[in-house]
Enzyme design. Sequence first.
Site, PDB file in Angstrom:
ATOM      1  N   LYS A 130      46.445  26.764  34.990  1.00  0.00           N
ATOM      2  CA  LYS A 130      46.389  27.593  36.198  1.00  0.00           C
ATOM      3  C   LYS A 130      45.588  26.839  37.240  1.00  0.00           C
ATOM      4  O   LYS A 130      44.808  25.943  36.904  1.00  0.00           O
ATOM      5  CB  LYS A 130      45.707  28.930  35.911  1.00  0.00           C
TER       6      LYS A 130
HETATM    7  P1  NAD Z   1      51.557  38.451  45.808  1.00  0.00           P
HETATM    8  O1  NAD Z   1      50.627  37.609  46.571  1.00  0.00           O
HETATM    9  O2  NAD Z   1      52.998  38.353  46.076  1.00  0.00           O
HETATM   10  O3  NAD Z   1      51.133  39.992  45.937  1.00  0.00           O
HETATM   11  C1  NAD Z   1      49.835  40.432  45.639  1.00  0.00           C
HETATM   12  C2  NAD Z   1      49.749  41.899  46.035  1.00  0.00           C
HETATM   13  O4  NAD Z   1      48.493  42.401  45.561  1.00  0.00           O
HETATM   14  C3  NAD Z   1      49.766  42.138  47.551  1.00  0.00           C
HETATM   15  O5  NAD Z   1      50.475  43.339  47.807  1.00  0.00           O
HETATM   16  C4  NAD Z   1      48.289  42.306  47.888  1.00  0.00           C
HETATM   17  O6  NAD Z   1      48.082  43.074  49.057  1.00  0.00           O
HETATM   18  C5  NAD Z   1      47.815  43.044  46.654  1.00  0.00           C
HETATM   19  N1  NAD Z   1      46.371  42.947  46.459  1.00  0.00           N
HETATM   20  C6  NAD Z   1      45.565  41.872  46.631  1.00  0.00           C
HETATM   21  N2  NAD Z   1      44.293  42.205  46.406  1.00  0.00           N
HETATM   22  C7  NAD Z   1      44.289  43.524  46.082  1.00  0.00           C
HETATM   23  C8  NAD Z   1      43.271  44.437  45.731  1.00  0.00           C
HETATM   24  N3  NAD Z   1      42.006  44.068  45.702  1.00  0.00           N
HETATM   25  N4  NAD Z   1      43.633  45.720  45.449  1.00  0.00           N
HETATM   26  C9  NAD Z   1      44.922  46.107  45.501  1.00  0.00           C
HETATM   27  N5  NAD Z   1      45.925  45.278  45.817  1.00  0.00           N
HETATM   28  C10 NAD Z   1      45.611  43.994  46.103  1.00  0.00           C
HETATM   29  O7  NAD Z   1      51.247  38.105  44.248  1.00  0.00           O
HETATM   30  P2  NAD Z   1      52.228  38.257  43.000  1.00  0.00           P
HETATM   31  O8  NAD Z   1      52.926  36.962  42.811  1.00  0.00           O
HETATM   32  O9  NAD Z   1      53.004  39.510  43.113  1.00  0.00           O
HETATM   33  O10 NAD Z   1      51.179  38.360  41.800  1.00  0.00           O
HETATM   34  C11 NAD Z   1      50.593  39.615  41.449  1.00  0.00           C
HETATM   35  C12 NAD Z   1      50.036  39.517  40.025  1.00  0.00           C
HETATM   36  O11 NAD Z   1      51.088  39.182  39.119  1.00  0.00           O
HETATM   37  C13 NAD Z   1      48.956  38.471  39.805  1.00  0.00           C
HETATM   38  O12 NAD Z   1      48.018  38.947  38.872  1.00  0.00           O
HETATM   39  C14 NAD Z   1      49.716  37.301  39.223  1.00  0.00           C
HETATM   40  O13 NAD Z   1      48.901  36.450  38.448  1.00  0.00           O
HETATM   41  C15 NAD Z   1      50.728  38.038  38.363  1.00  0.00           C
HETATM   42  N6  NAD Z   1      51.913  37.256  38.040  1.00  0.00           N
HETATM   43  C16 NAD Z   1      52.712  36.747  39.023  1.00  0.00           C
HETATM   44  C17 NAD Z   1      53.848  36.034  38.684  1.00  0.00           C
HETATM   45  C18 NAD Z   1      54.802  35.512  39.730  1.00  0.00           C
HETATM   46  O14 NAD Z   1      55.869  35.003  39.342  1.00  0.00           O
HETATM   47  N7  NAD Z   1      54.540  35.634  41.016  1.00  0.00           N
HETATM   48  C19 NAD Z   1      54.151  35.810  37.332  1.00  0.00           C
HETATM   49  C20 NAD Z   1      53.333  36.350  36.351  1.00  0.00           C
HETATM   50  C21 NAD Z   1      52.222  37.079  36.721  1.00  0.00           C
END
Ligand code: NAD
Length: 431
Positions: free
Chosen positions: A116
Amino acid sequence: MTLIKELKIKKQPKQGMLENVLKQFNTAADLVNLNPNIKKILEVTNNELIIHFPVRMDNGNVEIFKGYRVQHNNALGPYKGGLRYHPTIDIDSVKALAMWMTWKTSLAGLPYGGAKGGIQMDPNKYSTSELERITRRFTYALGENIGPEHDIPAPDVNTNAQTMAWIADTYMSTKSPSERSKNQHVVTGKPIGSGGLEGRDRATGYGVYLTIKFWAKNKKIDLKDKTFIVQGFGNVGYWAAHFLELEGAKMVGVQDAFGSIINKDGIPVELLYEYIKTNNGSIVDYPNSNAILKEDFFSLDCDICIPAALGNQITEENAHKVKAFLIAEGANGPTTVEAEKILLDRGIEIIPDILCNSGGVIGSYFEWLQNRNGELWELEEILIKLEKKLNDVFKKVLQASVTKRIDLRSAAYFIAIERIEKAYIQRGIFP
Ligand code: NAD
């Protein structure tokens, strides 16, 4: 989902995710009766890189950034894991997230290890051209510490297909002309047209939805008219909500970095998605909804709760107020070990992150294979392959959970750690 111009991101409390993942690992290691020598290897990371690098800002000044890449383990294949741009990124949170990737890729049966990385910054403070220069300079500084057969980054919080395109282009530009195209799979999650996979954008959220569907089918629960809440309406949260709504479920609460909204009659997923595009990426003031306090979010009335933002969100403080009967972990590490105990005691089930959000890394694997073999896959076949793969993994976890009388997270860890242990036993420790 986009490099959104979020209004502000509040500094999170110290997350303690490393403590959380180590506690989970230790519990699982005891369960598997893990060889103590292999346990010593897995409880530490292989490599930790911290890079300070300068970038010229639009106003001509130079700013210094702090970037991280942690490679936890590569016993099963090249390191794999996302890049996060967020003010809360520090070495411990990246170590924790890298470890989760090792368990996730192992559980999914992929030929990958875990890594990561990210940059400690609030991307909303920078223009698109500044973000491009930051990303390119970081990629250059990472140098041969990443590579298509060595360590393959992907999108995570506040990074997206555009970020991956900049990384791929920068990395490929450092190679001699005849070598460039061979290096396209240095990152996954690229835009379609630049080696990206059809459907990679939705792979994680689709996987979250699929694991909920498999879970519900096993429990003979119909998802139609069930209510759900989503924390984080980004890539993962939006797509999970999109597919759940298609199944007839109703989104009754959403929280993002700026606020929390509710409507017990339902918030239409696509309308909210269109709204945030016109509102600097924020859900705040969405019409036909009421605002609630941030701390009241997890106690909302609903059937399914999908944390899809950051780690350590469901804690000892709020776990006893959760009303949902199922928590589907779209985010990595959203539930602390202490909260999990409270939830399980209350009969609330959890689809653990390393299973629930593994659709993303499975999609990344497909993209990597596609680039490596010079192929182009079609969306329909990709979604079918993804569903089949996730269904196989889900069944294995469920079976382990039933036969060993353990919860789903312990079962998932059991399978993941056993696979890595087997690889070490077969190969031995050099020299
Ligand atoms: P993203 O940046 O697309 O979206 C993040 C969202 O979380 C946004 O809506 C943001 O406003 C919100 N957010 C940020 N801080 C916050 C807080 N303090 N309280 C409430 N909401 C908050 O990110 P993503 O890619 O959707 O990733 C989200 C989660 O999923 C992360 O934990 C990431 O590690 C995990 N994840 C993502 C992927 C991927 O393919 N993108 C894969 C596996 C896991």
